[in-house]
Structures are given as structure tokens and as C-alpha cells.
Design a protein around this motif. Structure first.
Motif, PDB file in Angstrom:
ATOM      1  N   GLN A  12     -21.138  22.593 -20.035  1.00 35.78           N
ATOM      2  CA  GLN A  12     -20.430  22.933 -18.803  1.00 35.78           C
ATOM      3  C   GLN A  12     -21.393  23.496 -17.762  1.00 35.78           C
ATOM      4  O   GLN A  12     -21.285  23.173 -16.579  1.00 35.78           O
ATOM      5  N   LEU A  13     -22.322  24.331 -18.192  1.00 35.63           N
ATOM      6  CA  LEU A  13     -23.310  24.887 -17.268  1.00 35.63           C
ATOM      7  C   LEU A  13     -24.194  23.795 -16.693  1.00 35.63           C
ATOM      8  O   LEU A  13     -24.501  23.792 -15.496  1.00 35.63           O
ATOM      9  N   MET A  14     -24.588  22.846 -17.534  1.00 34.54           N
ATOM     10  CA  MET A  14     -25.420  21.730 -17.060  1.00 34.54           C
ATOM     11  C   MET A  14     -24.629  20.849 -16.100  1.00 34.54           C
ATOM     12  O   MET A  14     -25.167  20.363 -15.107  1.00 34.54           O
ATOM     13  N   SER A  15     -23.355  20.670 -16.367  1.00 41.69           N
ATOM     14  CA  SER A  15     -22.503  19.876 -15.486  1.00 41.69           C
ATOM     15  C   SER A  15     -22.368  20.531 -14.113  1.00 41.69           C
ATOM     16  O   SER A  15     -22.413  19.856 -13.079  1.00 41.69           O
ATOM     17  N   MET A  16     -22.226  21.861 -14.096  1.00 42.49           N
ATOM     18  CA  MET A  16     -22.140  22.577 -12.820  1.00 42.49           C
ATOM     19  C   MET A  16     -23.449  22.462 -12.043  1.00 42.49           C
ATOM     20  O   MET A  16     -23.443  22.261 -10.828  1.00 42.49           O
ATOM     21  N   ALA A  17     -24.574  22.558 -12.738  1.00 38.12           N
ATOM     22  CA  ALA A  17     -25.874  22.425 -12.082  1.00 38.12           C
ATOM     23  C   ALA A  17     -26.033  21.026 -11.493  1.00 38.12           C
ATOM     24  O   ALA A  17     -26.513  20.867 -10.366  1.00 38.12           O
ATOM     25  N   ALA A  18     -25.607  20.024 -12.232  1.00 44.17           N
ATOM     26  CA  ALA A  18     -25.695  18.643 -11.736  1.00 44.17           C
ATOM     27  C   ALA A  18     -24.785  18.450 -10.525  1.00 44.17           C
ATOM     28  O   ALA A  18     -25.164  17.782  -9.552  1.00 44.17           O
ATOM     29  N   ALA A  19     -23.595  19.030 -10.558  1.00 40.99           N
ATOM     30  CA  ALA A  19     -22.662  18.913  -9.428  1.00 40.99           C
ATOM     31  C   ALA A  19     -23.249  19.543  -8.173  1.00 40.99           C
ATOM     32  O   ALA A  19     -23.111  18.996  -7.073  1.00 40.99           O
ATOM     33  N   LEU A  20     -23.927  20.672  -8.330  1.00 35.78           N
ATOM     34  CA  LEU A  20     -24.573  21.318  -7.181  1.00 35.78           C
ATOM     35  C   LEU A  20     -25.714  20.463  -6.640  1.00 35.78           C
ATOM     36  O   LEU A  20     -25.884  20.316  -5.431  1.00 35.78           O
TER      37      LEU A  20
END
Length: 77
Positions: free
Chosen positions: A15-23
Motif C-alpha cells: 500500500q505504501l509503494m502504491s501511494m508513492a507510485a500514485a504521487l
């Protein structure tokens, strides 16, 4: 809708990696895809208060630009 950003208890590494990718990919979403940009949970909360203060009645659907505008009405960006 785009992903909702914000740290929460129990968030997995995925989830943290997904948020970083979204940013990181956010600037690539423009035009018709702008509605799929990630947005912070704090902005959504501020927009909810802004919508309440606006005095509008009824049910409305807001996209990213509208949410950010309502968040500014609340006094946050």
C-alpha cells in the motif's frame, strides 16, 4: 476515482509503494484523466467541511478539482 492518500495504522508495504507510485505518476494525469489523480485524505476531509459550509443542498459528485476547491473554502489546501 483516484487513490486516497494518507498514512494509516496497519498499512502494508504494498500500500505504501502504491501511494508513492500514485504521487509520482500524478503529473501524468491531465485532461480527461485528471479525475484519476491521487488525493490526500486530509483534503477530502477539508472538502467535506467546505461542502457543508457552502450551503448547497442535495447530492453532488465532485472530482479532484472540485474537491480541492471545496478544501480551500474550508481554509486548507
Amino acid at each position: 476515482p483516484g487513490p486516497l492518500l494518507g498514512l494509516r495504522r496497519g498499512a502494508s508495504l504494498a500500500q505504501l509503494m502504491s501511494m508513492a507510485a500514485a504521487l509520482a505518476l500524478g503529473p501524468l494525469h491531465f485532461g480527461a484523466r485528471q479525475s484519476r489523480r491521487a488525493i490526500g485524505a486530509s483534503q477530502v476531509a477539508a472538502a467535506m467541511l467546505g461542502a457543508l459550509r457552502s450551503g448547497r443542498r442535495g447530492v453532488y459528485r465532485y472530482e479532484v478539482a472540485g474537491i480541492r476547491s471545496l478544501a480551500r473554502m474550508r481554509g486548507r489546501t
